[in-house]
Design a protein around this motif. Structure first.
Motif, mmCIF file in Angstrom:
data_model
loop_
_atom_site.group_PDB
_atom_site.id
_atom_site.type_symbol
_atom_site.label_atom_id
_atom_site.label_comp_id
_atom_site.label_asym_id
_atom_site.label_seq_id
_atom_site.Cartn_x
_atom_site.Cartn_y
_atom_site.Cartn_z
ATOM 1 N N SER A 184 1.338 -1.042 0.088
ATOM 2 C CA SER A 184 -0.098 0.359 -0.308
ATOM 3 C C SER A 184 0.971 1.620 -0.057
ATOM 4 N N ARG A 185 2.052 1.156 0.266
ATOM 5 C CA ARG A 185 2.848 2.190 0.500
ATOM 6 C C ARG A 185 3.070 2.876 -0.953
ATOM 7 N N ARG A 186 3.109 3.836 -0.727
ATOM 8 C CA ARG A 186 2.986 4.962 -2.544
ATOM 9 C C ARG A 186 4.292 5.360 -3.054
ATOM 10 N N TRP A 187 5.068 5.184 -1.713
ATOM 11 C CA TRP A 187 6.913 5.342 -2.557
ATOM 12 C C TRP A 187 7.241 4.389 -3.383
ATOM 13 N N VAL A 188 7.246 2.903 -2.625
ATOM 14 C CA VAL A 188 7.289 1.434 -3.093
ATOM 15 C C VAL A 188 6.402 1.656 -4.498
ATOM 16 N N ARG A 189 5.195 1.770 -4.629
ATOM 17 C CA ARG A 189 4.744 1.746 -6.153
ATOM 18 C C ARG A 189 5.625 2.576 -6.769
ATOM 19 N N TYR A 190 5.765 3.767 -6.258
ATOM 20 C CA TYR A 190 6.502 5.061 -7.553
ATOM 21 C C TYR A 190 7.856 3.963 -7.507
ATOM 22 N N GLU A 191 8.916 3.599 -7.045
ATOM 23 C CA GLU A 191 10.417 2.710 -7.089
ATOM 24 C C GLU A 191 9.559 1.709 -8.581
ATOM 25 N N ILE A 192 8.323 1.200 -8.161
ATOM 26 C CA ILE A 192 7.967 -0.141 -9.120
ATOM 27 C C ILE A 192 8.520 0.226 -10.897
ATOM 28 N N VAL A 193 6.593 1.627 -10.506
ATOM 29 C CA VAL A 193 7.105 2.264 -11.779
ATOM 30 C C VAL A 193 8.376 2.447 -12.892
ATOM 31 N N ARG A 194 9.426 3.466 -11.812
ATOM 32 C CA ARG A 194 10.237 3.371 -12.246
ATOM 33 C C ARG A 194 11.064 2.809 -12.161
ATOM 34 N N SER A 195 10.584 1.125 -12.431
ATOM 35 C CA SER A 195 11.887 0.774 -12.554
ATOM 36 C C SER A 195 11.567 0.012 -14.188
ATOM 37 N N ILE A 196 10.065 0.184 -14.164
ATOM 38 C CA ILE A 196 9.645 -0.798 -15.227
ATOM 39 C C ILE A 196 9.843 0.261 -16.740
ATOM 40 N N ILE A 197 9.456 2.017 -16.342
ATOM 41 C CA ILE A 197 10.002 2.622 -17.281
ATOM 42 C C ILE A 197 11.324 2.215 -17.602
ATOM 43 N N LYS A 198 12.179 1.971 -16.121
ATOM 44 C CA LYS A 198 14.198 2.312 -16.773
ATOM 45 C C LYS A 198 14.560 0.634 -17.976
ATOM 46 N N GLY A 199 13.531 -0.696 -17.095
ATOM 47 C CA GLY A 199 13.706 -1.588 -18.163
ATOM 48 C C GLY A 199 14.249 -2.531 -16.953
ATOM 49 N N ASN A 200 14.356 -2.550 -15.557
ATOM 50 C CA ASN A 200 15.318 -2.978 -14.795
ATOM 51 C C ASN A 200 13.964 -4.899 -14.772
ATOM 52 N N GLY A 201 14.402 -5.973 -14.310
ATOM 53 C CA GLY A 201 13.990 -6.695 -14.024
ATOM 54 C C GLY A 201 13.719 -6.696 -12.525
ATOM 55 N N LEU A 202 11.945 -7.362 -12.082
ATOM 56 C CA LEU A 202 11.426 -7.113 -10.836
ATOM 57 C C LEU A 202 11.446 -8.989 -10.759
ATOM 58 N N LEU A 203 11.264 -8.715 -9.196
ATOM 59 C CA LEU A 203 11.012 -9.329 -8.411
ATOM 60 C C LEU A 203 10.002 -9.070 -6.800
ATOM 61 N N THR A 204 9.098 -9.874 -6.444
ATOM 62 C CA THR A 204 8.991 -9.479 -4.843
ATOM 63 C C THR A 204 9.620 -10.658 -3.902
ATOM 64 N N VAL A 205 10.204 -11.079 -2.946
ATOM 65 C CA VAL A 205 10.418 -12.092 -2.185
ATOM 66 C C VAL A 205 9.325 -11.195 -0.843
ATOM 67 N N TYR A 206 9.207 -11.664 -0.154
ATOM 68 C CA TYR A 206 8.533 -12.052 0.750
ATOM 69 C C TYR A 206 9.531 -12.419 1.975
ATOM 70 N N ILE A 207 9.232 -10.905 3.131
ATOM 71 C CA ILE A 207 10.187 -11.277 4.438
ATOM 72 C C ILE A 207 9.266 -10.874 5.278
ATOM 73 N N HIS A 208 8.485 -11.275 5.780
ATOM 74 C CA HIS A 208 7.558 -10.783 6.838
ATOM 75 C C HIS A 208 7.167 -12.240 8.140
ATOM 76 N N GLY A 209 8.312 -12.992 7.604
ATOM 77 C CA GLY A 209 8.820 -13.889 8.325
ATOM 78 C C GLY A 209 10.546 -13.973 9.005
ATOM 79 N N VAL A 210 10.330 -13.216 8.222
ATOM 80 C CA VAL A 210 12.620 -12.286 9.148
ATOM 81 C C VAL A 210 11.910 -11.882 10.366
ATOM 82 N N GLN A 211 12.723 -11.762 11.553
ATOM 83 C CA GLN A 211 12.321 -11.377 12.588
ATOM 84 C C GLN A 211 12.990 -9.645 12.629
ATOM 85 N N ASN A 212 12.633 -8.821 13.174
ATOM 86 C CA ASN A 212 12.929 -8.033 13.179
ATOM 87 C C ASN A 212 13.913 -7.483 15.040
#
Length: 200
Positions: free
Chosen positions: A78-106
């Motif tokens: 839901s984060r605005r600036w994460v979405r912006y980074e994703i969009v700019r990555s598409i425009i730039k032609g970057n490869g994209l992947l999601t890695v879920y980190i909810h299971g990593v301890q803080n």
């Protein structure tokens, strides 16, 4: 070939988890690098200055990278600036992947709840005027407001949408679970796969 990677994540709840993921990226070659781990005070200062200043800051972070790895916690989608980074990555032609980190301890040894895939919250659709970004907001697709220009079809590394039905970016990109799929051992391969899918 050097594989410079931009890591996108939700700062306040997930920065500790993100640092752990980045620091576990021990399989990278000596000439590979990561971007996107900005000092949080610099990030917050840019955000307070203006939206334009923060956009410039984030674009510079993505410069000279070939892959963007979205580290997904509970609310990252839901984060605005994460979405912006994703969009700019598409425009730039970057490869994209999601890695879920909810299971990593803080830092308090706590895990969190798995959130939605951020790449499923951004999509593309076709109109008579060209191809545009859309985002999922308030349970519906709306035109993406932080980048309103048409996207040249030839700049996309995946098949462009044929209609005005939104096609989610997650349709074209892979996702992984850092804990459940041994990310400490495998994240380098995941990044390389994303780069190959984008022809980088």
């Amino acid at each position: 070939m050097p594989r410079r990677t931009f890591f996108s994540f939700h700062y306040k709840p997930d920065v500790w988890r993100a640092w752990n993921v980045r620091n576990s990226w021990v399989v990278r070659e000596a000439d590979e690098d990561s971007r996107g781990f900005f000092d949080s005070s610099v990030f917050e200062a840019s955000k307070k200055e203006s939206d334009g200043a923060l956009k410039t800051f984030l674009r510079k972070g993505i410069d000279n990278t070939s892959v963007t790895c979205v580290l997904a916690g509970t609310e990252t989608w839901s984060r605005r600036w994460v979405r912006y980074e994703i969009v700019r990555s598409i425009i730039k032609g970057n490869g994209l992947l999601t890695v879920y980190i909810h299971g990593v301890q803080n830092k308090d040894k706590e895990t969190s709840t798995k959130g939605a895939n951020p790449l499923a919250q951004i999509g593309l659709y076709r109109t008579a005027r060209g191809i545009f970004f859309a985002e999922w907001m308030n349970r519906k697709w709306v035109a993406y407001a932080d980048y309103t220009l048409a996207v040249p079809e030839g700049d996309l590394w995946f098949k462009a949408p044929d209609t005005n039905n939104v096609v989610q970016l997650s349709t074209h990109c892979l996702s992984y679970d850092f804990i459940g799929q041994s990310g400490r051992k495998n994240i380098g391969g995941w990044i390389e796969t994303a780069a190959g899918m984008a022809g980088r």
